[in-house]
Write a protein that holds these residues in place. Structure first.
Motif, PDB file in Angstrom:
ATOM      1  N   GLY A  96       0.813  -1.216   0.000  1.00 10.65           N
ATOM      2  CA  GLY A  96       0.000   0.000   0.000  1.00 10.65           C
ATOM      3  C   GLY A  96       0.844   1.262   0.000  1.00 10.65           C
ATOM      4  N   SER A  97       2.176   1.107   0.045  1.00 12.70           N
ATOM      5  CA  SER A  97       3.063   2.274   0.011  1.00 12.70           C
ATOM      6  C   SER A  97       3.846   2.289  -1.293  1.00 12.70           C
ATOM      7  CB  SER A  97       4.051   2.240   1.180  1.00 12.70           C
ATOM      8  OG  SER A  97       5.012   3.279   1.035  1.00 12.70           O
ATOM      9  N   LEU A  98       3.909   3.450  -1.918  1.00 16.07           N
ATOM     10  CA  LEU A  98       4.689   3.591  -3.158  1.00 16.07           C
ATOM     11  C   LEU A  98       6.056   4.211  -2.856  1.00 16.07           C
ATOM     12  CD1 LEU A  98       1.867   5.114  -5.438  1.00 16.07           C
ATOM     13  CD2 LEU A  98       2.499   2.715  -5.165  1.00 16.07           C
ATOM     14  N   ARG A  99       6.320   4.489  -1.604  1.00 13.70           N
ATOM     15  CA  ARG A  99       7.538   5.220  -1.210  1.00 13.70           C
ATOM     16  C   ARG A  99       8.809   4.403  -1.446  1.00 13.70           C
ATOM     17  NH1 ARG A  99      10.686   5.986   3.459  1.00 13.70           N
ATOM     18  NH2 ARG A  99       9.661   4.300   4.603  1.00 13.70           N
ATOM     19  N   PRO A 100       9.820   5.012  -2.104  1.00  7.48           N
ATOM     20  CA  PRO A 100      11.095   4.299  -2.201  1.00  7.48           C
ATOM     21  C   PRO A 100      11.622   4.041  -0.783  1.00  7.48           C
ATOM     22  CG  PRO A 100      11.095   6.286  -3.582  1.00  7.48           C
ATOM     23  CD  PRO A 100       9.858   6.341  -2.732  1.00  7.48           C
ATOM     24  N   GLY A 101      12.088   2.845  -0.508  1.00  6.30           N
ATOM     25  CA  GLY A 101      12.585   2.514   0.836  1.00  6.30           C
ATOM     26  C   GLY A 101      11.469   2.195   1.814  1.00  6.30           C
ATOM     27  N   SER A 102      10.266   2.031   1.300  1.00  7.43           N
ATOM     28  CA  SER A 102       9.093   1.771   2.135  1.00  7.43           C
ATOM     29  C   SER A 102       9.288   0.580   3.081  1.00  7.43           C
ATOM     30  CB  SER A 102       7.904   1.498   1.208  1.00  7.43           C
ATOM     31  OG  SER A 102       6.978   0.621   1.801  1.00  7.43           O
ATOM     32  N   SER A 103       8.855   0.754   4.327  1.00  6.59           N
ATOM     33  CA  SER A 103       8.912  -0.337   5.306  1.00  6.59           C
ATOM     34  C   SER A 103       8.064  -1.510   4.820  1.00  6.59           C
ATOM     35  CB  SER A 103       8.341   0.113   6.651  1.00  6.59           C
ATOM     36  OG  SER A 103       8.655   1.438   6.918  1.00  6.59           O
ATOM     37  N   ASN A 104       6.911  -1.202   4.231  1.00  5.14           N
ATOM     38  CA  ASN A 104       6.016  -2.265   3.767  1.00  5.14           C
ATOM     39  C   ASN A 104       6.659  -3.058   2.638  1.00  5.14           C
ATOM     40  OD1 ASN A 104       3.097  -2.171   5.078  1.00  5.14           O
ATOM     41  ND2 ASN A 104       3.976  -0.119   5.092  1.00  5.14           N
TER      42      ASN A 104
ATOM     43  N   ALA B 199       1.496  -2.271   8.493  1.00 11.15           N
ATOM     44  CA  ALA B 199       2.739  -1.839   9.131  1.00 11.15           C
ATOM     45  C   ALA B 199       2.799  -0.324   9.035  1.00 11.15           C
ATOM     46  CB  ALA B 199       3.940  -2.488   8.446  1.00 11.15           C
ATOM     47  N   SER B 200       2.685   0.318  10.189  1.00 12.33           N
ATOM     48  CA  SER B 200       2.504   1.765  10.177  1.00 12.33           C
ATOM     49  C   SER B 200       3.006   2.353  11.485  1.00 12.33           C
ATOM     50  CB  SER B 200       0.998   2.036   9.992  1.00 12.33           C
ATOM     51  OG  SER B 200       0.768   3.328   9.501  1.00 12.33           O
ATOM     52  N   THR B 201       2.835   3.659  11.645  1.00 11.54           N
ATOM     53  CA  THR B 201       3.193   4.268  12.922  1.00 11.54           C
ATOM     54  C   THR B 201       2.237   3.780  13.999  1.00 11.54           C
ATOM     55  OG1 THR B 201       4.001   6.198  11.731  1.00 11.54           O
ATOM     56  CG2 THR B 201       3.576   6.473  14.089  1.00 11.54           C
ATOM     57  N   GLY B 202       0.946   3.867  13.692  1.00  9.66           N
ATOM     58  CA  GLY B 202      -0.095   3.283  14.549  1.00  9.66           C
ATOM     59  C   GLY B 202      -0.748   2.163  13.756  1.00  9.66           C
ATOM     60  N   GLY B 203      -1.638   2.567  12.881  1.00  9.30           N
ATOM     61  CA  GLY B 203      -2.181   1.626  11.902  1.00  9.30           C
ATOM     62  C   GLY B 203      -3.511   0.979  12.252  1.00  9.30           C
TER      63      GLY B 203
ATOM     64  N   ILE C 168       6.414   0.834  13.060  1.00 11.28           N
ATOM     65  CA  ILE C 168       7.210   0.020  12.126  1.00 11.28           C
ATOM     66  C   ILE C 168       8.601   0.592  11.868  1.00 11.28           C
ATOM     67  CG2 ILE C 168       6.152   1.098  10.052  1.00 11.28           C
ATOM     68  CD1 ILE C 168       7.480  -2.531  10.455  1.00 11.28           C
ATOM     69  N   ARG C 169       8.710   1.943  11.825  1.00 14.76           N
ATOM     70  CA  ARG C 169      10.022   2.535  11.475  1.00 14.76           C
ATOM     71  C   ARG C 169      11.085   2.251  12.536  1.00 14.76           C
ATOM     72  NH1 ARG C 169      10.191   7.197   7.442  1.00 14.76           N
ATOM     73  NH2 ARG C 169       8.135   7.087   6.506  1.00 14.76           N
ATOM     74  N   THR C 170      10.629   1.981  13.786  1.00 15.02           N
ATOM     75  CA  THR C 170      11.603   1.677  14.848  1.00 15.02           C
ATOM     76  C   THR C 170      12.028   0.204  14.794  1.00 15.02           C
ATOM     77  OG1 THR C 170       9.942   1.014  16.489  1.00 15.02           O
ATOM     78  CG2 THR C 170      10.459   3.372  16.374  1.00 15.02           C
TER      79      THR C 170
HETATM   80  C1  FMN Z   1       0.472  11.550   4.363  1.00 14.15           C
HETATM   81  C2  FMN Z   1       0.774  10.639   5.507  1.00 14.15           C
HETATM   82  C3  FMN Z   1      -0.191  10.391   6.450  1.00 14.15           C
HETATM   83  C4  FMN Z   1       0.075   9.491   7.481  1.00 14.15           C
HETATM   84  N1  FMN Z   1      -0.917   9.214   8.367  1.00 14.15           N
HETATM   85  C5  FMN Z   1      -0.732   8.218   9.255  1.00 14.15           C
HETATM   86  C6  FMN Z   1      -1.807   7.772  10.065  1.00 14.15           C
HETATM   87  O1  FMN Z   1      -2.910   8.280  10.031  1.00 14.15           O
HETATM   88  N2  FMN Z   1      -1.572   6.726  10.882  1.00 14.15           N
HETATM   89  C7  FMN Z   1      -0.358   6.091  10.954  1.00 14.15           C
HETATM   90  O2  FMN Z   1      -0.229   5.093  11.662  1.00 14.15           O
HETATM   91  N3  FMN Z   1       0.679   6.524  10.229  1.00 14.15           N
HETATM   92  C8  FMN Z   1       0.534   7.570   9.378  1.00 14.15           C
HETATM   93  N4  FMN Z   1       1.573   7.983   8.603  1.00 14.15           N
HETATM   94  C9  FMN Z   1       2.920   7.478   8.848  1.00 14.15           C
HETATM   95  C10 FMN Z   1       3.183   6.175   8.150  1.00 14.15           C
HETATM   96  O3  FMN Z   1       2.654   5.135   8.934  1.00 14.15           O
HETATM   97  C11 FMN Z   1       4.672   5.936   8.011  1.00 14.15           C
HETATM   98  O4  FMN Z   1       5.221   6.953   7.198  1.00 14.15           O
HETATM   99  C12 FMN Z   1       4.984   4.574   7.436  1.00 14.15           C
HETATM  100  O5  FMN Z   1       6.344   4.326   7.582  1.00 14.15           O
HETATM  101  C13 FMN Z   1       4.579   4.502   5.977  1.00 14.15           C
HETATM  102  O6  FMN Z   1       4.845   3.222   5.449  1.00 14.15           O
HETATM  103  P1  FMN Z   1       6.083   2.958   4.487  1.00 14.15           P
HETATM  104  O7  FMN Z   1       7.318   3.050   5.337  1.00 14.15           O
HETATM  105  O8  FMN Z   1       5.869   1.577   3.950  1.00 14.15           O
HETATM  106  O9  FMN Z   1       6.070   4.007   3.408  1.00 14.15           O
HETATM  107  C14 FMN Z   1       1.345   8.896   7.579  1.00 14.15           C
HETATM  108  C15 FMN Z   1       2.317   9.179   6.624  1.00 14.15           C
HETATM  109  C16 FMN Z   1       2.046  10.022   5.590  1.00 14.15           C
HETATM  110  C17 FMN Z   1       3.107  10.280   4.556  1.00 14.15           C
END
Ligand code: FMN
Length: 173
Positions: A9-17, A110-114, A143-145
């Motif tokens: 679900g992430s298009l970010r280069p270096g994405s955790s997912n 996999a997210s900050t909260g999620g 996830i980033r930690t």
């Molecule tokens: C536009 C934006 C909105 C975000 N909103 C949330 C959020 O609502 N809840 C959350 O857990 N993380 C949020 N994040 C943080 C992401 O969880 C975090 O950047 C995560 O590492 C993204 O996954 P990736 O590393 O695979 O790209 C947000 C990040 C971005 C860029």
């Protein structure tokens, strides 16, 4: 030969997912093909007017890949308390095609909260009749930690990923 089709679900280069999907891909044995879908950004915005047996080419290709998969694995962050738009868009194109129906599926958020995206994804996957079980469902917060330099460093996370993946493999044996 079994075939696992995965979507980030992430298009970010270096994405955790993406790192998680690459890690799981590295775990598969020779009799399993593990594809990480690279076409999420090429799927046009969902249009019910084009949602028929002759959809846009990229959508048709996606539906074929999903139908050929023995199992589907989705790994996604949460954005703005919801499912990332690009991923939701992909899923919307599969409602009428029934591509997920009865298909062994695993969900990793996999997210900050999620929590919000995870709950929403479980509802969405239920709506499209994906075969999801508690063993093939995993929320990884902060996830980033838990990743350093492209490596999943948190032992518990590695363990949980292993359990989920083996549960998914058992469903397609
Ligand atoms: C536009 C934006 C909105 C975000 N909103 C949330 C959020 O609502 N809840 C959350 O857990 N993380 C949020 N994040 C943080 C992401 O969880 C975090 O950047 C995560 O590492 C993204 O996954 P990736 O590393 O695979 O790209 C947000 C990040 C971005 C860029």
């Amino acid at each position: 030969m079994k075939n696992i089709f995965s979507i980030s679900g992430s298009l970010r280069p270096g994405s955790s997912n993406h790192i998680i999907l690459e890690y799981l891909k590295s775990m598969v044995s020779e009799n399993i093909t593990f594809t990480i879908y690279d076409g999420v950004a090429c799927i046009p915005a969902f249009d019910p007017g084009l949602d028929n047996d002759d959809p846009p080419k990229t959508v048709a290709g996606l539906r074929t890949q999903l139908s050929e998969a023995d199992a589907i694995l989705i790994c996604t962050p949460e954005y703005a308390f919801g499912v990332p738009g690009a991923l939701k868009n992909v899923l919307d194109w599969t409602v009428s095609s029934g591509s997920f129906s009865g298909k062994a599926t695993a969900l990793i958020t996999a997210s900050t909260g999620g929590e919000n995206a995870h709950a929403a994804m479980i509802k969405i996957l239920g709506a499209i009749d994906a075969k999801l079980t508690p063993e093939t469902t995993l929320l990884i917060s902060f996830i980033r930690t838990k990743i350093n330099d492209g490596i999943i460093t948190d032992k518990q996370t590695v363990e949980k990923l292993g359990h989920l993946f083996h549960a998914l493999l058992r469903t397609i044996k």
